[in-house]
Design an enzyme around this catalytic site. Structure first.
Site, PDB file in Angstrom:
ATOM      1  N   GLY A  49       0.400  -1.163   0.078  1.00 21.00           N
ATOM      2  CA  GLY A  49       0.063   0.273   0.243  1.00 21.00           C
ATOM      3  C   GLY A  49       1.044   1.360   0.278  1.00 21.00           C
ATOM      4  CD  GLU A  50       2.342   6.217  -0.386  1.00 21.80           C
ATOM      5  OE1 GLU A  50       2.265   5.559  -1.802  1.00 21.80           O
ATOM      6  OE2 GLU A  50       3.502   6.590   0.024  1.00 21.80           O
ATOM      7  CB  SER A  51       4.783   3.472   3.865  1.00 23.59           C
ATOM      8  OG  SER A  51       5.468   4.121   3.025  1.00 23.59           O
ATOM      9  CB  CYS A  81       5.521  -3.509  -1.145  1.00 20.46           C
ATOM     10  SG  CYS A  81       5.673  -2.353  -2.359  1.00 20.46           S
ATOM     11  NE  ARG A 109       8.189   5.510   1.263  1.00 24.56           N
ATOM     12  CZ  ARG A 109       7.048   6.320   0.919  1.00 24.56           C
ATOM     13  NH1 ARG A 109       7.731   7.360   1.463  1.00 24.56           N
ATOM     14  NH2 ARG A 109       6.168   6.074   0.320  1.00 24.56           N
ATOM     15  CB  ILE A 138       3.378  -2.369  -7.176  1.00 24.51           C
ATOM     16  CG1 ILE A 138       3.767  -3.959  -8.557  1.00 24.51           C
ATOM     17  CG2 ILE A 138       3.220  -1.102  -7.499  1.00 24.51           C
ATOM     18  CD1 ILE A 138       1.893  -3.475  -7.234  1.00 24.51           C
ATOM     19  NE  ARG A 139       5.066   4.936  -7.220  1.00 27.48           N
ATOM     20  CZ  ARG A 139       6.455   5.631  -6.997  1.00 27.48           C
ATOM     21  NH1 ARG A 139       6.889   5.487  -8.016  1.00 27.48           N
ATOM     22  NH2 ARG A 139       6.286   6.862  -6.269  1.00 27.48           N
ATOM     23  CG  HIS A 174       3.128  -6.856  -3.597  1.00 28.29           C
ATOM     24  ND1 HIS A 174       2.447  -6.381  -3.288  1.00 28.29           N
ATOM     25  CD2 HIS A 174       3.681  -5.742  -4.379  1.00 28.29           C
ATOM     26  CE1 HIS A 174       2.186  -4.968  -2.688  1.00 28.29           C
ATOM     27  NE2 HIS A 174       3.318  -4.747  -3.674  1.00 28.29           N
ATOM     28  CD  GLU A 176       0.511  -9.286  -1.604  1.00 25.74           C
ATOM     29  OE1 GLU A 176       1.211 -10.332  -1.697  1.00 25.74           O
ATOM     30  OE2 GLU A 176       0.726  -7.719  -1.504  1.00 25.74           O
TER      31      GLU A 176
HETATM   32  N1  GLN Z   1       5.621   3.098  -2.843  1.00 18.43           N
HETATM   33  C1  GLN Z   1       4.856   2.745  -1.730  1.00 18.43           C
HETATM   34  C2  GLN Z   1       5.361   2.946  -0.371  1.00 18.43           C
HETATM   35  O1  GLN Z   1       6.699   4.148  -0.690  1.00 18.43           O
HETATM   36  C3  GLN Z   1       5.041   1.122  -1.425  1.00 18.43           C
HETATM   37  C4  GLN Z   1       4.525   0.258  -2.769  1.00 18.43           C
HETATM   38  C5  GLN Z   1       3.662  -0.998  -2.412  1.00 18.43           C
HETATM   39  O2  GLN Z   1       3.787  -1.363  -1.527  1.00 18.43           O
HETATM   40  N2  GLN Z   1       3.509  -1.537  -3.717  1.00 18.43           N
HETATM   41  O3  GLN Z   1       4.944   3.292   0.457  1.00 18.43           O
END
Ligand code: GLN
Length: 198
Positions: A49-51, A81, A109, A138-139, A174, A176
């Site tokens: 997700g988005e930390s 992630c 990150r 993913i990023r 990921h 999942e």
């Molecule tokens: N780029 C997100 C972060 O820094 C992490 C991306 C992800 O969980 N797929 O929070």
């Protein structure tokens, strides 16, 4: 004996995908949003997700301390992630972003360049045996520094992307989002052992 219950931290991110992956692996997954739910589970997955968002929500839901305490007390915990970022001790170049500080690594990150920014890459994970694991990035962060108690289980482009420190597992990628349930099953294996040792 009751079945092991694996919680999925459900504040933000790909919660449903982890619950579905647990089901595919024949395991019982439950959402965790409150302290009471956290107390009931045997293990926890912190999803992707988005930390920065989750760092704020952990405080809003009063979960930061109880969560750090349970992980420190030995609850099997796996961050994918964003989840690995939340567990880490340090985020390179972002000293003000709060983390749980339980996994002795410094993560960077959004670390990979365009080739791997959003890609599926076959990964060699000797601990799993068998075929390469499909690594969905993913990023994603990488682990830039790891403490002495941290075992690096997989590298990509020379960078650590899967680490273990005792009861804590971190993956930059990921599992999942794939049909490969090996890491979910492997993690569940330690959950069962932690339960029988308790
Ligand atoms: N780029 C997100 C972060 O820094 C992490 C991306 C992800 O969980 N797929 O929070």
């Amino acid at each position: 004996m009751e079945k092991t219950e694996v919680g999925v931290l459900a504040l933000q991110g790909d919660v449903i995908e982890h619950l579905q992956a647990l089901r595919r692996a024949g395991l019982t997954g439950v959402e965790v949003k409150t302290r009471e739910q956290l107390e009931r589970v045997d293990a926890l997955i912190i999803p992707g997700g988005e930390s920065t968002t989750v760092a704020k929500l952990l405080d809003r839901f009063a979960l930061r301390e109880p969560l750090a305490e349970r992980v420190a007390a030995g609850m099997p915990t796996w961050g994918t992630c964003m989840g690995m970022i939340v567990l880490s001790k340090e985020i390179v170049g972002m000293p003000d972003q709060p983390t749980l500080g339980v996994l002795d690594v410094a993560v960077r990150r959004n670390a990979f360049g365009r080739q791997v920014e959003s890609a599926e890459v076959p990964l060699d994970v000797p601990a799993l045996g068998g075929a390469p694991f499909p690594g969905v990035f993913i990023r994603a962060p990488w682990v830039e520094r790891a403490g002495a108690g941290v075992e690096v289980l997989c590298r990509l482009e020379g960078q650590a992307v899967m680490v273990r420190q005792g009861n804590i597992l971190g993956t930059s990628f990921h599992p999942e989002l794939t049909r490969d349930t090996r890491i979910h099953r492997w993690f569940a294996g330690w959950c069962a052992r932690a339960r029988s040792a308790a």
